[in-house]
Design an enzyme around this catalytic site. Structure first.
Site, PDB file in Angstrom:
ATOM      1  N   GLU A 139       0.922  -1.300  -0.083  1.00 20.71           N
ATOM      2  CA  GLU A 139       0.159   0.352   0.354  1.00 20.71           C
ATOM      3  C   GLU A 139       1.055   2.064  -0.037  1.00 20.71           C
ATOM      4  O   GLU A 139       1.109   2.056   1.186  1.00 20.71           O
ATOM      5  CB  GLU A 139      -1.066  -0.260   1.273  1.00 20.71           C
ATOM      6  CG  GLU A 139      -1.708  -0.836   0.996  1.00 20.71           C
ATOM      7  CD  GLU A 139      -3.026  -1.168   1.941  1.00 20.71           C
ATOM      8  OE1 GLU A 139      -3.151   0.446   2.759  1.00 20.71           O
ATOM      9  OE2 GLU A 139      -3.910  -1.340   2.706  1.00 20.71           O
ATOM     10  N   GLU A 189      -6.243  -8.554   1.208  1.00 21.04           N
ATOM     11  CA  GLU A 189      -6.572  -8.307   2.384  1.00 21.04           C
ATOM     12  C   GLU A 189      -7.587  -7.533   2.027  1.00 21.04           C
ATOM     13  O   GLU A 189      -7.797  -7.023   0.986  1.00 21.04           O
ATOM     14  CB  GLU A 189      -5.512  -6.402   2.745  1.00 21.04           C
ATOM     15  CG  GLU A 189      -4.209  -6.611   3.579  1.00 21.04           C
ATOM     16  CD  GLU A 189      -3.927  -5.603   4.061  1.00 21.04           C
ATOM     17  OE1 GLU A 189      -4.716  -5.355   4.288  1.00 21.04           O
ATOM     18  OE2 GLU A 189      -3.138  -5.639   3.712  1.00 21.04           O
TER      19      GLU A 189
END
Length: 498
Positions: A224, A405
């Site tokens: 991320e 995720e």
């Protein structure tokens, strides 16, 4: 950078997924705005899911491909603890969490879920759940205390034991090289604003590949990067706690450069593992059907998604984003000849992390359309999973995808009978898995799905207030309890579907 752009960037950070600091509004929260119209060239909401109150559960059995990788995910700082053991150096999150006022309740990751000492039991939990894949991260300061030099053998040995233990239990390791725990010594030398840190990351990656590369089938480079940019350098509520829009997107470029250099490092050592980045992607939709909202959504999508996808998968940054930043921005001035060739070094797969959609107004702000979880930045919209997966395949071709995720926090309480009934998590995962299954049916080459998270853990600026795990952790005793969702997920894995 214009004043308007600076203001929009700061507002974007305040409203981005994972950036809110206020308490959540709960699974039953009411929406704050309605949405009409289509995405105007971005992601179109699926009309069948327009009303969350009438959305139907899957009508029959949904079976996934025979070799589908059912998994769960964690990260080093959030679960390991052992912050000062076996030669580990300090990270930016050690510094940030120990700074008064930065993390709820003054919590730190010093102990977390004590996974560093309890890893064998945790691996047994994974085996008992039937996991086929485990996505974890390697702590950079555990390998290089100050981010440079010879690797710390004790740190490498820990991950070697972990990887070997996974293989012994029939679970495929998926290792992330960087999940936000930058060595503090490198932050003191400029952090990700310094181009040199990208090269130090490549050196670190090389050391890890040489030590573990023969045992890890899948590597993820940077987790991320957008969250580091938005939360670490725009809102400032993540480490290193900056509020500097001009620095933020230079950081974005250097994170992308670090990714490309790590890909080259794996190829250079002859590693047989597959490699790719891990991006949290948010489908962006116009908040109304005006041309202005469509145009604002397109630019918003550029900052949220295309800045990262285009550079890795197309070898270019989106021109609308560069124009919006302006020619004098530090990012634009920091791009050197050959950088994008490095960033776009061929990858083997793309890791997608999906949590929430974003609805953009004509003025470039955002509104909420769906109920939120306890994390009030997270709107619950399962069809966003379908939209973002199919969008990636449509726009970038049939690159193999893995969901690394997907999950939510729920108000989990250990009952008097020793159980945890997290029915809301089951509903959430069932609906998102159904959307992922529909994406596979539409031609998306999705290989695996990892629930966030395996364990309750240190949830960054929220400390230990939010529980995201399939497994309940009683922090005073470190006792583990399988939640109702864990038992449900075990059945899903055994059935290979819903």
């Amino acid at each position: 950078m214009s004043t308007l752009t600076r203001r929009h960037l700061l507002r974007r950070a305040a409203l981005s997924a994972t950036s809110a600091t206020a308490a959540g509004t709960g699974l039953g929260a009411t929406t704050t705005a309605a949405v009409v119209g289509t995405a105007g060239g971005c992601d179109d909401p699926d009309e069948s899911a327009a009303d969350p109150d009438t959305a139907a559960a899957p009508a029959g059995p949904l079976r996934f491909p025979p070799d589908f990788g059912w998994g769960a995910a964690t990260s080093a700082y959030q679960i390991e603890g052992a912050a000062k053991e076996d030669g580990r150096g300090e990270s930016v999150w050690d510094t940030f969490s120990r700074t008064p006022g930065r993390v709820r309740n003054g919590d730190t990751g010093d102990v977390a879920a004590d996974h560093y000492h309890r890893w064998r039991d945790d691996l047994d939990l994974m085996r008992d759940l039937g996991l086929r894949s485990y996505r974890f991260s390697i702590s950079w300061p555990r390998i290089q205390a100050d981010g440079t030099g010879a690797p710390n053998q004790r740190g490498l040995d820990f991950y070697r034991r972990l990887v070997d233990g996974l293989h012994e239990r029939g679970i495929a390791p998926m290792a992330t090289l960087f999940h936000w725990d930058l060595p503090q010594a490198l932050q003191d030398a400029g952090g990700w604003e310094s181009r040199d840190v990208a090269h130090r990351f490549a050196d670190y990656a090389d050391a890890v590949f040489r030590a573990l590369g023969d045992r890890v089938p899948v590597w993820l480079t940077i987790n991320e990067p957008k969250t580091v940019v938005q939360n670490g350098y725009l809102s400032g509520h993540h480490a290193p706690g900056r509020q500097d829009p001009d620095a933020a997107y230079l950081v974005a470029h250097h994170l992308q450069l670090a990714h490309g250099l790590a890909v080259q490092a794996l190829r250079a050592v002859g590693g047989a593992g597959r490699i790719g980045p891990a991006f949290n992607l948010h489908p962006c939709y116009p908040a109304d059907d005006t041309p202005e909202a469509a145009a604002a959504t397109r630019l918003y999508d550029g900052y949220e998604n295309r800045l990262y996808l285009d550079s890795v998968l197309r070898g270019s940054y989106p021109q609308d984003v560069l124009a919006d930043l302006g020619p004098d921005s530090r990012m634009v001035r920091g791009i050197r000849d050959g950088d994008l060739a490095v960033i776009s070094a061929p990858v083997d797969l793309l890791a997608v992390q999906y949590y929430t959609p974003i609805y953009v107004t004509a003025g470039g702000g955002t509104v909420r359309r769906w109920p939120t979880s306890e994390a009030d930045w997270q709107q619950i919209y399962p069809d966003g999973m379908y939209d973002i997966l199919t969008r990636v395949t449509r726009d970038y071709g049939p690159i193999p995808l893995t969901v690394t995720e997907n999950g939510l926090p729920t108000p989990d309480v250990l009952g008097a009978d020793g159980t945890v009934d997290d029915a809301g998590r089951i509903d959430f995962l069932r609906d998102h898995l159904a959307a992922a299954h529909r994406a596979i049916g539409a031609g998306v080459p999705l290989e695996s799905f990892h629930v966030w998270s395996l364990l309750d853990n240190f949830e960054w600026a929220e400390g230990y207030d939010q529980r995201w795990g399939l497994v309940y952790v009683d922090y005073p005793t470190q006792h583990r309890v399988l939640k109702r969702s864990a038992h449900w997920y075990r059945t899903v894995i055994a059935r290979n579907g819903l």
